[in-house]
Design a protein around this motif. Structure first.
Motif, PDB file in Angstrom:
ATOM      1  N   THR A 407       0.865  -1.478   0.005  1.00 13.18           N
ATOM      2  CA  THR A 407       0.549   0.090  -0.257  1.00 13.18           C
ATOM      3  C   THR A 407       0.753   1.243   0.141  1.00 13.18           C
ATOM      4  OG1 THR A 407      -0.351  -0.331   1.837  1.00 13.18           O
ATOM      5  CG2 THR A 407      -1.967  -1.216   1.282  1.00 13.18           C
ATOM      6  N   GLN A 408       2.648   1.469   0.118  1.00 14.30           N
ATOM      7  CA  GLN A 408       3.238   2.071   0.403  1.00 14.30           C
ATOM      8  C   GLN A 408       4.454   1.751  -0.627  1.00 14.30           C
ATOM      9  OE1 GLN A 408       3.268   4.700   4.135  1.00 14.30           O
ATOM     10  NE2 GLN A 408       5.146   4.242   4.061  1.00 14.30           N
ATOM     11  N   LYS A 409       4.745   3.161  -1.154  1.00 15.47           N
ATOM     12  CA  LYS A 409       6.646   2.653  -1.885  1.00 15.47           C
ATOM     13  C   LYS A 409       7.240   3.998  -1.548  1.00 15.47           C
ATOM     14  CE  LYS A 409       9.002   2.280  -5.919  1.00 15.47           C
ATOM     15  NZ  LYS A 409       9.681   0.939  -5.606  1.00 15.47           N
ATOM     16  N   SER A 410       8.256   3.467  -1.617  1.00 16.98           N
ATOM     17  CA  SER A 410       9.312   4.056  -1.167  1.00 16.98           C
ATOM     18  C   SER A 410      10.323   4.094  -1.665  1.00 16.98           C
ATOM     19  CB  SER A 410       9.475   4.254   0.477  1.00 16.98           C
ATOM     20  OG  SER A 410       8.464   4.289   1.469  1.00 16.98           O
ATOM     21  N   ILE A 411      11.315   5.182  -1.872  1.00 19.29           N
ATOM     22  CA  ILE A 411      12.363   5.154  -2.415  1.00 19.29           C
ATOM     23  C   ILE A 411      13.455   5.983  -1.697  1.00 19.29           C
ATOM     24  CG2 ILE A 411      11.897   4.576  -4.519  1.00 19.29           C
ATOM     25  CD1 ILE A 411      12.402   7.607  -4.947  1.00 19.29           C
ATOM     26  N   VAL A 412      14.522   5.407  -1.029  1.00 17.28           N
ATOM     27  CA  VAL A 412      15.927   5.619  -0.315  1.00 17.28           C
ATOM     28  C   VAL A 412      17.332   5.195  -0.431  1.00 17.28           C
ATOM     29  CG1 VAL A 412      16.773   5.560   1.961  1.00 17.28           C
ATOM     30  CG2 VAL A 412      14.702   4.164   2.108  1.00 17.28           C
ATOM     31  N   PHE A 413      17.628   7.166  -0.743  1.00 15.30           N
ATOM     32  CA  PHE A 413      19.144   7.002  -1.209  1.00 15.30           C
ATOM     33  C   PHE A 413      19.945   7.627  -0.927  1.00 15.30           C
ATOM     34  CE2 PHE A 413      16.429   9.474  -3.650  1.00 15.30           C
ATOM     35  CZ  PHE A 413      17.466  10.794  -3.814  1.00 15.30           C
ATOM     36  N   SER A 414      21.082   7.520  -1.381  1.00 13.36           N
ATOM     37  CA  SER A 414      22.065   8.844  -0.700  1.00 13.36           C
ATOM     38  C   SER A 414      22.660  10.065  -1.863  1.00 13.36           C
ATOM     39  CB  SER A 414      23.311   8.102  -0.260  1.00 13.36           C
ATOM     40  OG  SER A 414      24.722   9.113   0.225  1.00 13.36           O
ATOM     41  N   PRO A 415      21.904  10.854  -1.815  1.00  9.62           N
ATOM     42  CA  PRO A 415      22.375  12.582  -3.192  1.00  9.62           C
ATOM     43  C   PRO A 415      23.761  12.348  -2.726  1.00  9.62           C
ATOM     44  CG  PRO A 415      21.209  13.430  -1.302  1.00  9.62           C
ATOM     45  CD  PRO A 415      21.145  11.916  -0.696  1.00  9.62           C
ATOM     46  N   ALA A 416      24.498  12.114  -1.587  1.00  7.49           N
ATOM     47  CA  ALA A 416      26.400  11.800  -2.541  1.00  7.49           C
ATOM     48  C   ALA A 416      27.054  10.959  -2.949  1.00  7.49           C
ATOM     49  CB  ALA A 416      26.621  12.474  -1.296  1.00  7.49           C
ATOM     50  N   PHE A 417      26.649   9.651  -2.734  1.00  4.08           N
ATOM     51  CA  PHE A 417      26.409   8.695  -3.073  1.00  4.08           C
ATOM     52  C   PHE A 417      26.311   8.298  -4.992  1.00  4.08           C
ATOM     53  CE2 PHE A 417      25.554   3.885  -4.506  1.00  4.08           C
ATOM     54  CZ  PHE A 417      26.739   3.602  -4.654  1.00  4.08           C
ATOM     55  N   GLU A 418      24.982   8.968  -5.181  1.00  2.00           N
ATOM     56  CA  GLU A 418      24.507   9.671  -6.827  1.00  2.00           C
ATOM     57  C   GLU A 418      25.685   9.677  -7.314  1.00  2.00           C
ATOM     58  OE1 GLU A 418      21.939   7.572  -7.874  1.00  2.00           O
ATOM     59  OE2 GLU A 418      21.433   6.661  -6.074  1.00  2.00           O
ATOM     60  N   GLU A 419      25.628  11.182  -6.614  1.00  4.48           N
ATOM     61  CA  GLU A 419      26.221  12.012  -7.486  1.00  4.48           C
ATOM     62  C   GLU A 419      28.239  11.471  -7.780  1.00  4.48           C
ATOM     63  OE1 GLU A 419      28.733  14.903  -9.988  1.00  4.48           O
ATOM     64  OE2 GLU A 419      26.208  14.969  -9.140  1.00  4.48           O
ATOM     65  N   PHE A 420      28.537  10.761  -6.291  1.00  5.81           N
ATOM     66  CA  PHE A 420      29.845  10.752  -6.901  1.00  5.81           C
ATOM     67  C   PHE A 420      29.887   8.894  -7.774  1.00  5.81           C
ATOM     68  CE2 PHE A 420      31.020  11.652  -2.284  1.00  5.81           C
ATOM     69  CZ  PHE A 420      32.261  12.672  -3.045  1.00  5.81           C
ATOM     70  N   ARG A 421      29.033   8.172  -7.856  1.00  2.00           N
ATOM     71  CA  ARG A 421      28.837   7.654  -8.634  1.00  2.00           C
ATOM     72  C   ARG A 421      28.609   7.535 -10.320  1.00  2.00           C
ATOM     73  NH1 ARG A 421      24.423   3.238  -8.002  1.00  2.00           N
ATOM     74  NH2 ARG A 421      26.079   1.482  -6.463  1.00  2.00           N
TER      75      ARG A 421
END
Length: 502
Positions: A407-421
Motif C-alpha cells: 500500500t506504500q511505495k518508498s525510495i531511499v538513496f544517498s544524494p552524495a553517493f549518487e553524485e560520486f557514482r
C-alpha cells in the motif's frame, strides 16, 4: 654456466642495490658466525620464491643440488631447513621495505609509474584446520542462555548486566569453596557414589565461571568479526571459490589485496574482512607514506564501491575509476522496464517530488543519517507515496519481501553517493578510463593468476596475519623479478600499458 643475462644475475643485482641495513642489523655480532650472510641468504630466498619454491625443506634441497644455488653460495655451506625457516621468520618485519625498495628501482628505470594503481583482492585459504571454527552467534546465544540461568538461580533482577552476573557467580563460588574447606568435605567421583550438595554446587559454579571466561575470550579474539579459527586466530571463515565439497562451505582464510601498475606488484595487504568494500581505505593508507606524492588515479572493480570510499578518495585528491555496481544491470531490458526504479521515474525539481508511472507523487520525508560499522555517517533521503492502495500498477511498482498487498511505495538513496557514482561512471567511460579498465583486468587479476596457477600458491603455510602478509610480499617480489627478467629478455624498456584496439 650461468648466463650473464639470466635471472640469477638479475637477482644478485637487485639485492645488492637494496638498502639492507635493517635486515643486516638483526644479525647479532656476538656469538658464532652465521652459516650465511643475510645478503646471500636473501638472494636465495627471492630466487626460490620466483621459481615457486616456498617450503624450507625444498629450499634446502635446492641449495644442495642446484647449480644456480652453488653460484649464490660461492663456496659456502648450504643452510639446513631450520636455518632457512629462521631467516624467513626474521624477514617478517622487513619484507614491506624490500618491496618498496624494488618499486623505487623500477620507478627510476622507467618501468613503473605510480600515477595509476590497479587494485584487486582475492581470498586465500589459511593453514588452519577447516573445522576449528568459532561463530559469534553461537557464542553470544550460549552466553545469553547461561546468564539467564544464573540470574534465575541467584534471584537477580532481569536485565542485570553481564559483568554483575559474573561478579555474583564469583562471590557465590568463593563462598561455597570456603564452606567446603571448613567442613573438610572430600569430593568423590565415579559411579555408585553420591555427591554432596556442596560438591554439586561447587562443580556447577566452577563450570559456569569457566564457560563465561571462555565466551569472553572468544569475543575478545573475534573483535568485530563474526568468526575465527582456533588454530589460526587471525583467520576468518569466508566463502571461497574453491569449494571441494560443493556445499558452499566456509573456510578459514584471509582477504588479500594487491596493487599493481606497469605489470608489477607495488602493494600487498591482508584483511580479515571478507568484503573488499572495507579494504580500500586501510590499503591506501598503508601505501601513502611510500607512494602518496605520486598516486593520482585509483582503478578498482564494483566490489569497492561505497559512499565512504568515494568520500575518502575525494578527500585525498584521488580520481576514482571504480566501476559502479549497477553498471551492467541498468543496461538490461528488465531494468529499463522496471517502473519501480527511481531512474525510471520523473523528478520534478520545483516540487522536490518523484512522479511514478501512474502519475502519483512520491513526497520527500525526513532525511535520516546512517552510520557504517567504521563510524562513517551518510545522509539519506526518503520519498514516499501513500496512494498506492488500489493502484493497478502497485504489484509491478512495489516488490515487498513479506507484505503481499503493498500500500506504500518508498525510495531511499544517498544524494552524495549518487553524485560520486555518476562521476566515477563518467570517468570509466572516457577513452582513458576504458584503457584503465583493460589494464586492471589484465594486471590486477593477472597477478593473482600468476600467483595461484603459475606458482601454485593456493594456500598459506603460516599462521597469523603478520607471517601471511610477509610471505605473500616475498611471493610478490618473486613475481616482479620474473616480470623484469622477461622484459630484459625481450628488450622492453618502456612501461607496460595495454590500450583498446581501435
Amino acid at each position: 654456466m650461468i648466463p650473464e643475462d639470466g635471472k640469477v644475475s638479475l637477482v644478485c643485482t637487485i639485492v645488492e642495490r637494496m638498502n639492507l641495513s635493517t635486515v643486516i642489523s638483526t644479525y647479532s655480532k656476538r656469538g658464532r658466525k652465521p652459516v650465511l650472510d643475510p645478503v646471500t641468504f636473501l638472494k636465495i630466498i627471492l630466487f626460490c620464491y620466483s621459481e615457486g619454491i616456498f617450503h624450507s625443506r625444498k629450499i634446502e634441497k635446492f641449495c644442495i643440488y642446484d647449480l644456480r644455488a652453488r653460484y649464490f653460495l660461492n663456496g659456502n655451506k648450504a643452510p639446513d631447513h631450520s636455518t632457512i625457516s629462521r631467516f624467513q621468520n626474521m624477514l617478517n618485519e622487513h619484507t614491506a621495505s624490500l618491496l618498496t625498495d624494488f618499486v623505487q628501482m623500477m620507478v627510476e628505470e622507467g618501468h613503473i609509474n605510480l600515477k595509476t594503481l590497479y587494485i584487486d583482492g582475492t581470498k586465500i585459504e589459511s593453514a588452519a584446520n577447516r573445522y576449528t571454527f568459532v561463530w559469534r552467534k553461537t557464542v553470544e546465544k550460549n552466553r545469553e542462555k547461561l546468564i539467564e540461568k544464573l540470574i534465575e538461580k541467584f534471584g537477580l533482577p532481569k536485565g542485570t548486566k553481564d559483568q554483575e552476573v559474573y561478579k555474583s557467580t564469583k562471590v557465590r563460588f568463593n563462598q561455597i569453596r570456603n564452606l567446603c574447606e571448613r567442613k573438610k568435605i572430600q569430593f568423590i567421583y565415579g559411579s555408585g557414589n553420591r555427591k554432596t550438595v556442596e560438591q554439586r554446587e561447587y562443580e556447577y559454579l566452577e563450570k559456569a565461571l569457566d564457560r563465561l571466561e571462555t565466551y569472553r575470550n572468544h569475543l575478545e579474539i573475534m573483535g568485530d568479526r563474526n568468526s575465527y579459527s582456533k588454530t589460526d586466530q587471525d583467520a576468518t571463515f569466508m566463502r571461497m571459490k574453491e569449494d571441494h565439497m560443493h556445499n558452499g562451505q566456509l573456510k578459514p582464510a584471509y582477504n588479500i589485496q594487491l596493487a599493481s601498475t606497469g605489470a608489477f606488484i607495488v602493494g600487498v595487504m591482508g584483511s580479515q574482512k571478507a568484503n573488499d568494500l572495507h579494504t580500500l581505505k586501510p590499503f591506501l593508507n598503508q601505501m601513502f607514506p611510500a607512494y602518496g606524492k605520486s598516486m593520482k588515479n585509483i582503478v578498482a572493480d564494483a566490489g569497492y564501491e561505497s559512499v565512504e570510499n568515494y568520500v575518502y578518495l575525494n578527500e585525498k585528491n584521488l580520481v576514482s575509476y571504480i566501476k559502479p555496481s549497477n553498471y551492467e544491470v541498468k543496461k538490461t531490458k528488465k531494468s529499463k522496464d522496471d517502473i519501480g526504479r527511481k531512474e525510471n521515474m520523473l523528478y520534478l525539481e520545483d516540487k522536490d517530488v518523484y512522479l511514478c508511472k501512474a502519475g502519483k507523487e512520491l513526497v520527500r520525508g525526513h532525511d535520516r543519517k546512517k552510520q557504517t560499522s567504521s563510524g562513517f555517517e551518510d545522509l539519506k533521503r526518503t520519498y514516499t507515496c501513500s496512494e498506492c492502495s488500489g493502484c493497478d500498477l502497485a504489484n509491478d511498482c512495489i516488490k515487498p519481501r513479506k507484505n503481499t498487498n503493498p500500500t506504500q511505495k518508498s525510495i531511499v538513496f544517498s544524494p552524495a553517493f549518487e553524485e560520486f557514482r555518476r562521476q566515477s561512471e563518467h570517468n570509466i567511460m572516457t577513452d582513458v578510463g576504458i584503457n584503465y579498465r583493460i589494464n586492471r583486468s589484465i594486471q590486477a587479476e593477472g597477478a593473482f593468476a600468476k600467483m595461484k596457477d603459475g606458482l601454485s600458491y593456493t594456500r598459506f603455510r603460516h599462521r597469523s596475519m603478520n607471517k601471511v602478509v610477509s610471505d605473500l610480499t616475498l611471493v610478490a617480489l618473486g613475481l616482479n623479478i620474473n616480470k623484469l627478467h622477461q622484459k630484459i629478455i625481450h628488450n622492453q624498456t618502456e612501461m607496460i600499458e595495454y590500450k583498446k584496439v581501435a
